[in-house]
Write an enzyme that holds these catalytic residues in place. Structure first.
Site, PDB file in Angstrom:
ATOM      1  CE  LYS A  32       7.772  -2.181   9.189  1.00 12.45           C
ATOM      2  NZ  LYS A  32       8.241  -2.241  11.065  1.00 12.45           N
ATOM      3  CG  ASP A  59       6.487  -0.843  13.742  1.00 12.07           C
ATOM      4  OD1 ASP A  59       5.818  -1.119  14.134  1.00 12.07           O
ATOM      5  OD2 ASP A  59       6.752  -1.364  13.184  1.00 12.07           O
ATOM      6  CE  LYS A  61       4.677  -4.235  15.534  1.00  9.90           C
ATOM      7  NZ  LYS A  61       5.540  -3.854  15.180  1.00  9.90           N
ATOM      8  CG  ASP A  64       4.660   1.643  29.744  1.00 14.22           C
ATOM      9  OD1 ASP A  64       4.246   2.015  31.173  1.00 14.22           O
ATOM     10  OD2 ASP A  64       6.067   2.192  29.996  1.00 14.22           O
TER      11      ASP A  64
HETATM   12  O1  C5P Z   1      10.696  -8.131   5.340  1.00 16.88           O
HETATM   13  P1  C5P Z   1       9.100  -8.322   5.489  1.00 16.88           P
HETATM   14  O2  C5P Z   1       8.296  -7.678   4.228  1.00 16.88           O
HETATM   15  O3  C5P Z   1       8.290  -9.892   6.360  1.00 16.88           O
HETATM   16  O4  C5P Z   1       8.927  -7.006   6.780  1.00 16.88           O
HETATM   17  C1  C5P Z   1       7.603  -6.973   7.016  1.00 16.88           C
HETATM   18  C2  C5P Z   1       7.876  -5.493   7.997  1.00 16.88           C
HETATM   19  O5  C5P Z   1       6.342  -5.909   8.559  1.00 16.88           O
HETATM   20  C3  C5P Z   1       8.687  -6.212   9.590  1.00 16.88           C
HETATM   21  O6  C5P Z   1       9.090  -4.407   9.347  1.00 16.88           O
HETATM   22  C4  C5P Z   1       8.173  -6.701  10.481  1.00 16.88           C
HETATM   23  O7  C5P Z   1       8.560  -6.200  11.385  1.00 16.88           O
HETATM   24  C5  C5P Z   1       6.875  -5.801  10.630  1.00 16.88           C
HETATM   25  N1  C5P Z   1       5.581  -6.691  11.036  1.00 16.88           N
HETATM   26  C6  C5P Z   1       5.134  -7.704  10.292  1.00 16.88           C
HETATM   27  N2  C5P Z   1       3.804  -8.348  11.281  1.00 16.88           N
HETATM   28  C7  C5P Z   1       2.969  -7.877  12.092  1.00 16.88           C
HETATM   29  C8  C5P Z   1       3.675  -6.332  11.957  1.00 16.88           C
HETATM   30  C9  C5P Z   1       4.497  -6.175  11.875  1.00 16.88           C
HETATM   31  O8  C5P Z   1       5.766  -8.342   9.958  1.00 16.88           O
HETATM   32  N3  C5P Z   1       2.415  -8.607  12.170  1.00 16.88           N
END
Ligand code: C5P
Length: 232
Positions: A32, A59, A61, A64
């Site tokens: 990702k 990712d 997101k 617009d």
């Molecule tokens: O380090 P960690 O396992 O918490 O990372 C989770 C990833 O998923 C990060 O890149 C975070 O930005 C993303 N994410 C999230 N929750 C969401 C959407 C995306 O943790 N609802």
């Protein structure tokens, strides 16, 4: 659709992300790439990681007006990513335009996934800041239904919502779930977490795992543990 572990490569430089990926000499993780790395290094980092043989979830997101999202998605589609995303709150019209932009002349396209409400948004903030007075889970399910109506492939959601989303939108509608932690691991700033094994049981299609792998003493072993619990 095959289940897979997506590694959130939340690094801010090419040197760091490539040094991290160099450790993986066996199975190549689905990667990702988020805003941090993309804004630091630009589209060339996507091409470089793709050339190394990784699948990519870009990712960014998007949110617009429909025409801008459509044209931006056409550019991202040319990067040959496997999955990308947008905010469902941009409306069904924006999501439909995004799909149109993403579809290549030969009819192929990356998977398109919607963010419903960010996990950082509480019901209280939604009500006070956004003037949305419905319960959070009702809003999440409504946005998921909108994404399905627009023809998208699935949503990003908490593993705890995956089952409900599949119940409402069908088993083929993909659930991509962050907030994954090992049973014996540190949860960090995530609140509602689940182990890879439980995410598999509940029916997540893809888990997104960041720090439990990127900050591990042995990232390859941590990745392999996720694969063993979630995929195998
Ligand atoms: O380090 P960690 O396992 O918490 O990372 C989770 C990833 O998923 C990060 O890149 C975070 O930005 C993303 N994410 C999230 N929750 C969401 C959407 C995306 O943790 N609802």
């Amino acid at each position: 659709m095959g289940k897979d572990v997506i590694v959130a490569c939340d690094f801010n430089s090419k040197a760091e992300v490539l040094a991290f990926l160099d450790k993986f000499t066996g199975r190549k993780p689905y990667v990702k790439i988020g805003m941090e790395l993309f804004y630091a290094e630009g589209p060339s980092i996507v091409r470089e990681i793709k050339e190394r043989g990784h699948k990519i979830f870009l990712d960014l997101k998007l949110h617009d007006i429909p025409n801008t999202v459509k044209k931006s998605m056409a550019v991202l589609s040319e990067l040959d990513v496997d999955m990308t995303n947008l905010h469902a709150s941009g409306t069904v019209a924006m999501m439909e335009a995004a799909l149109e932009g993403l579809t290549r002349p030969d009819g192929t396209r990356p998977l398109l996934i919607a963010v419903t409400q960010l996990t950082s948004t509480s019901e209280e903030r939604m009500r006070d800041d956004l003037l949305i007075n419905e319960p959070l889970d009702k809003v999440v399910m409504h946005y998921a239904a909108n994404a399905k109506k627009a023809g998208l492939d699935g949503v990003v959601c908490s593993p705890r919502e995956a089952d409900k989303v599949h119940g409402a939108c069908g088993k083929e509608f993909l659930t991509v779930t962050p907030g994954v932690r090992f049973a014996d691991g540190d949860i960090g700033d995530q609140v509602r977490v689940m182990t890879p094994a439980d995410a598999k049981k509940i029916g997540s299609d893809y888990i997104v795992v960041g720090r439990p792998i990127t900050a591990a003493a042995d990232p390859v072993a941590a990745y392999n543990r996720c694969v063993a619990e979630f995929v195998d």
